[in-house]
Design a protein around this motif. Structure first.
Motif, PDB file in Angstrom:
ATOM      1  N   VAL A   1       0.857  -1.182   0.000  1.00 42.88           N
ATOM      2  CA  VAL A   1       0.000   0.000   0.000  1.00 42.88           C
ATOM      3  C   VAL A   1       0.896   1.236   0.000  1.00 42.88           C
ATOM      4  N   SER A   2       0.512   2.220  -0.786  1.00 45.31           N
ATOM      5  CA  SER A   2       1.323   3.426  -0.847  1.00 45.31           C
ATOM      6  C   SER A   2       1.126   4.245   0.424  1.00 45.31           C
ATOM      7  N   ALA A   3       2.181   4.927   0.853  1.00 47.35           N
ATOM      8  CA  ALA A   3       2.135   5.712   2.077  1.00 47.35           C
ATOM      9  C   ALA A   3       1.197   6.899   1.898  1.00 47.35           C
ATOM     10  N   THR A   4       0.454   7.233   2.964  1.00 44.68           N
ATOM     11  CA  THR A   4      -0.475   8.354   2.915  1.00 44.68           C
ATOM     12  C   THR A   4       0.287   9.666   2.957  1.00 44.68           C
TER      13      THR A   4
END
Ligand SMILES: [Zn+2]
Length: 59
Positions: free
Chosen positions: A23-26
């Motif tokens: 998951v890509s970092a927020t």
């Protein structure tokens, strides 16, 4: 202790792991310099966090 009776094959392991993905970092926009920054982290471009300078950034 309970123990697996058979070795799980590479294929079976890989098939189970097809549901795992990175998951890509927020990121959020810095309120100080409006660059993208990681949330809950000091801004890497201006060094501000929660309205004050917390790290010094080489410009
Ligand atoms: Zn900033």
């Amino acid at each position: 202790m309970p123990h697996p009776k058979r070795r799980m094959s590479k294929t079976r392991t890989a098939k189970r792991r097809t549901h795992y993905k990175a998951v890509s970092a927020t990121t959020t926009l810095c309120p100080q310099c409006s660059n993208a920054k990681l949330s809950h982290t000091a801004c890497t471009s201006c060094g501000y966090y929660n309205g004050r300078q917390v790290i010094t950034v080489d410009l």
